[in-house]
Enzyme design. Sequence first.
Site, PDB file in Angstrom:
ATOM      1  N   GLU A  64       4.691  39.507 -20.905  1.00 20.27           N
ATOM      2  CA  GLU A  64       4.878  38.058 -21.080  1.00 20.27           C
ATOM      3  C   GLU A  64       3.893  37.269 -20.219  1.00 20.27           C
ATOM      4  OE1 GLU A  64       8.997  36.758 -20.900  1.00 20.27           O
ATOM      5  OE2 GLU A  64       8.357  34.730 -20.380  1.00 20.27           O
ATOM      6  N   LYS A  94      17.638  35.754 -16.802  1.00 22.40           N
ATOM      7  CA  LYS A  94      16.544  36.396 -17.559  1.00 22.40           C
ATOM      8  C   LYS A  94      15.218  36.123 -16.847  1.00 22.40           C
ATOM      9  CE  LYS A  94      13.282  36.791 -20.879  1.00 22.40           C
ATOM     10  NZ  LYS A  94      11.868  36.421 -20.754  1.00 22.40           N
ATOM     11  N   ASP A 153      13.894  52.739 -13.340  1.00 14.08           N
ATOM     12  CA  ASP A 153      14.614  52.612 -14.604  1.00 14.08           C
ATOM     13  C   ASP A 153      15.094  51.162 -14.772  1.00 14.08           C
ATOM     14  OD1 ASP A 153      16.526  52.634 -16.596  1.00 14.08           O
ATOM     15  OD2 ASP A 153      17.463  54.504 -15.957  1.00 14.08           O
ATOM     16  N   HIS A 188       3.496  27.422 -19.810  1.00 16.75           N
ATOM     17  CA  HIS A 188       3.627  28.496 -20.799  1.00 16.75           C
ATOM     18  C   HIS A 188       2.530  28.425 -21.835  1.00 16.75           C
ATOM     19  CE1 HIS A 188       7.586  30.798 -21.199  1.00 16.75           C
ATOM     20  NE2 HIS A 188       7.249  30.707 -19.934  1.00 16.75           N
TER      21      HIS A 188
HETATM   22  C1  MEV Z   1      11.258  32.724 -19.812  1.00 18.31           C
HETATM   23  O1  MEV Z   1      10.856  34.063 -19.972  1.00 18.31           O
HETATM   24  C2  MEV Z   1      12.125  32.562 -18.594  1.00 18.31           C
HETATM   25  C3  MEV Z   1      12.728  31.166 -18.401  1.00 18.31           C
HETATM   26  O2  MEV Z   1      13.425  30.781 -19.583  1.00 18.31           O
HETATM   27  C4  MEV Z   1      13.667  31.273 -17.226  1.00 18.31           C
HETATM   28  C5  MEV Z   1      14.509  30.047 -17.000  1.00 18.31           C
HETATM   29  O3  MEV Z   1      14.790  29.294 -17.950  1.00 18.31           O
HETATM   30  O4  MEV Z   1      14.927  29.873 -15.843  1.00 18.31           O
HETATM   31  C6  MEV Z   1      11.651  30.154 -18.164  1.00 18.31           C
END
Ligand code: MEV
Length: 440
Positions: free
Chosen positions: A85, A280, A296, A393
Amino acid sequence: MTTPIEGFSKLSKEDKINYIAQHYTQYPKETVAVLKQYWNDDEKLQNLHDEFIENTITNFYLPLGIAPNFLINNKLYAIPMAIEESSVVAAASKAAKFWQTRGGFKTTVVGTEKVGQVHFMFHGDVEKLTTFFKLLKPKLIQSVAAIVKNMEKRGGGIKHIELRDKSSDLDDYFQLHCTFETLDAMGANFINSCLEGFAQCLKEEAQLYAPFTDKEKDLEIVMSILSNYIPNCVVKAEVSCPVSDLKAHHGITAEDFARKMVRAVNIAKVEPYRAVTHNKGIMNGIDAVVLATGNDFRAIEAGAHAYASKDGRYTSLTHASIENDTFKFWIEIPLALGTVGGLTTLHPLVKLALEILQNPTAKELMQIVAVAGLAQNFGAVRSLVTTGIQQGHMKMHLLNILNQLGATEEEKLSLIEYFKKHTASHSAVVVAFEELRNKK
Ligand code: MEV
């Protein structure tokens, strides 16, 4: 329609590739070429990779990036990250640099206890089982003496074995709930071998235990396996600084920035929809280092999310506060990691990643990985509460789109320049690219 195949695993690598290409792809010749393109010229190295798993047909590349300038407990690290990513390595590096001039990251390992269980069914008198277990315990430990010997020499081994009555959740269900110290090893093989030894001993000893009825002697072992839920194998990482040191960000004051950060974390604490995405983002940092160091990541993911729900509701793994004009941001996360065994000495890149990290112990790696997660979360939440996530991004994504479109280096440079002043969405990039091509 394609029919099932018998004995696929026995085919040679070439034959496996040909079979897949012919039966499952539209252009077999091209398929074979794509797969072989990723073979390593060094036959020894290729064989090594072939043997990591079964039915290998090629290698699957991920980029390995470096996030430098991580000051952790006053020691400087450059952190290797394997991830597909865009923006993740950039965000980690930016957060590292930010905190490097504000005292860096401080970490503590809270515990290193691993868990494994023998699940069994017992039909009978629970009191008799409890008395039997007291007599059994030394025999259980004795039964795995050979497996444990080396681990004990190094200071690890079995910590506790407990009989747990789970029959109120499921009829006749009991466990041997066992805890271990596995030092620098992740310990999966060690734990599972011990558990299987315990299970066999439990079964045999039950059959010999005179006070048991025939039904009781016939206790049934269901399975023996480690648990990836390790709430006592936890590390804490934190950053803190006077609110005023946060400096003004994107048109908002340091005080507002601090408040917005705390509020965003508090939202993730109370709102599971947000908490999952928040976590995430943390795992973006964590998994990338876990993968680069040959650990792992599925085990880490499973354990982390279970820990995030340990109080009955899924919540944020990070925390933030402002107290006495000090901004504090921290993470507490379970991490079962190894720096010996597994891929650590086998995979040349894993070996190198560990060397770049100055050959950490498992405890040190726990701290580095937790910091990567915290830094990632700081970066993501900072973007979210200031510029929004898309700006950064799309900048990183721009290159991916241009590569997909087959842009030349010259076209890439020109469009990167163009999108410094224009908003980059996927369609805007396609339009700008086509216009640039048509101009020629
Ligand atoms: C994207 O891979 C991760 C985010 O969505 C984490 C977040 O929203 O805190 C940018």
